[in-house]
Design a protein around this motif. Structure first.
Motif, PDB file in Angstrom:
ATOM      1  N   VAL A 251      39.064  30.686  54.650  1.00 23.21           N
ATOM      2  CA  VAL A 251      38.581  31.924  54.043  1.00 23.21           C
ATOM      3  C   VAL A 251      38.143  31.590  52.628  1.00 23.21           C
ATOM      4  N   SER A 252      36.858  31.635  52.391  1.00 23.53           N
ATOM      5  CA  SER A 252      36.314  31.372  51.062  1.00 23.53           C
ATOM      6  C   SER A 252      35.873  32.688  50.428  1.00 23.53           C
ATOM      7  N   PHE A 253      35.469  32.623  49.167  1.00 22.30           N
ATOM      8  CA  PHE A 253      35.002  33.827  48.494  1.00 22.30           C
ATOM      9  C   PHE A 253      33.743  34.379  49.168  1.00 22.30           C
ATOM     10  N   ALA A 254      32.976  33.492  49.794  1.00 20.92           N
ATOM     11  CA  ALA A 254      31.751  33.939  50.458  1.00 20.92           C
ATOM     12  C   ALA A 254      32.045  34.966  51.545  1.00 20.92           C
ATOM     13  N   GLU A 255      33.069  34.714  52.370  1.00 19.83           N
ATOM     14  CA  GLU A 255      33.400  35.678  53.428  1.00 19.83           C
ATOM     15  C   GLU A 255      33.843  37.010  52.850  1.00 19.83           C
ATOM     16  N   GLN A 256      34.523  36.956  51.709  1.00 18.86           N
ATOM     17  CA  GLN A 256      34.965  38.189  51.070  1.00 18.86           C
ATOM     18  C   GLN A 256      33.760  39.027  50.629  1.00 18.86           C
ATOM     19  N   GLN A 257      32.704  38.355  50.157  1.00 24.60           N
ATOM     20  CA  GLN A 257      31.485  39.075  49.798  1.00 24.60           C
ATOM     21  C   GLN A 257      30.711  39.517  51.038  1.00 24.60           C
ATOM     22  N   MET A 258      30.664  38.653  52.035  1.00 27.36           N
ATOM     23  CA  MET A 258      29.941  38.992  53.266  1.00 27.36           C
ATOM     24  C   MET A 258      30.526  40.228  53.938  1.00 27.36           C
TER      25      MET A 258
END
Length: 349
Positions: free
Chosen positions: A47-54
């Motif tokens: 889980v990276s920050f990208a998924e949190q934004q996506m």
């Protein structure tokens, strides 16, 4: 496994802008791998920050909903398509995927695979994939800070941040790292001088620690603080921005805000102070696919070797099975953990 063998894949789908508990699981038969492809059995994804934004539709170049998230993955090749060496089967590989990693099995282009060193735990390897290659490239390809220099890492307790701290210290670079007070001991153990990011005087305190300015600031926060990061630089220093965490809870397409950010960084490069400002994009240069893959393989191999040799310590916040991906996303978004939340194939015993 032969190409005709049926493979059942479990995938976690992001259906639209939802809360973490709105993630959906689906099971489907995975077609045989096509030409140049393999089937990878997932052992660890993250889980990276990208998924949190996506999740909110806020990642600036994410695909349309619905899709399977998952920015990186480690697993074992269990099937190969035409034009792929069958000897890859049974071996463990890593890949940076941008999407698709939250699945028990997935298709990957064989050219995107990077070998995982023998004996390296897949969870440890996963922790340093997108985080590790991002940190490595920002430090060594973008900022090019010399040994003895000083850098500031915002979010030194995060996935990219703690890896940046370790890589910088390994290269003989001094580090000032921001984190909440509860993570200061951990940041010190990584070799950085901690500063509380909640302190309204955070930037003045950093200037006290480096009155002559710093060689580089690695800023994933963006927003109004970006100018403060720019001011921390000495003459000739480099600001590397690689995200906009201030927009974390904002829904909607991020293209316009990102274009505004790019313009701001671009304009700073023309000020007469010798400083540089740039936005790091992992996927820059992918139009030349062969060059992109070669650079990715070279840099990721360096990072994985450092982990295998014990020079880089993976910071694993938690291991959570794929069936509980919503819990993994919730924990990662809580900003209460040190390191990376890793999704694994099954429950750990």
């Amino acid at each position: 496994m032969t190409r005709s063998t049926t493979i059942t894949a479990t995938e976690i789908v992001l259906p639209g802008p939802v809360e973490p508990d709105g993630l959906q699981a689906r099971v489907r038969e995975l077609p045989p791998p096509g030409e140049g492809q393999v089937v990878l059995r997932m052992e660890a994804t993250g889980v990276s920050f990208a998924e949190q934004q996506m999740r909110l539709g806020g990642y600036y170049d994410q695909p349309p909903f619905p899709f399977v998230p998952g920015y990186d993955v480690v697993g074992t090749v269990i099937a190969t398509g035409a034009g792929v060496d069958p000897a890859l089967q049974g071996r463990r590989y890593a890949a940076v995927t941008k999407i698709g990693g939250w699945a028990s099995h997935l298709h990957l282009a064989a050219g995107d695979l990077v070998p995982v060193p023998d004996g390296l735990d897949p969870t440890a390897a996963e922790t340093v994939l997108v985080n590790g290659v991002t940190a490595w490239q920002m430090l060594h390809r973008c900022a090019r800070v010399p040994a003895g220099g000083t850098v500031v890492v915002l979010g030194a307790n995060g996935g990219v941040g703690n890896t940046l701290v370790q890589l910088a210290r390994h290269a003989g670079i001094n580090v000032i790292g921001t984190a909440s007070a509860r993570h200061h001991d951990a940041v010190r153990q990584l070799g950085a001088v901690p500063v509380d990011y909640r302190d309204p005087d955070m930037y003045p305190k950093i200037r006290e620690l480096a009155p002559g300015g710093v060689d580089s600031v690695f800023d994933h926060v963006g927003g109004t603080g970006l100018e403060q990061s720019w001011r921390l630089l000495r003459k000739g220093g480099t600001l590397v921005n690689y995200g906009s965490a201030t927009r974390k809870n904002e829904q909607g397409n991020a293209l316009l805000p990102m274009l505004t950010l790019f313009g701001r960084l671009y304009a700073w490069n023309y000020l007469p102070n010798g400083k540089r400002a740039l936005f790091y994009n992992l996927w820059a240069g992918k139009r030349s696919l062969a060059t992109f893959r070669a650079r990715m393989r070279e840099d990721l191999t360096q990072v994985l070797r450092l982990v295998a040799d014990g020079a880089l310590q993976p910071q694993i916040a938690a291991r959570i099975p794929l069936c509980r991906a919503a819990d993994a996303l919730t924990l990662a978004e809580s900003r209460t953990v040190l390191g990376k939340v890793v999704i694994v194939a099954e429950e750990t015993k």
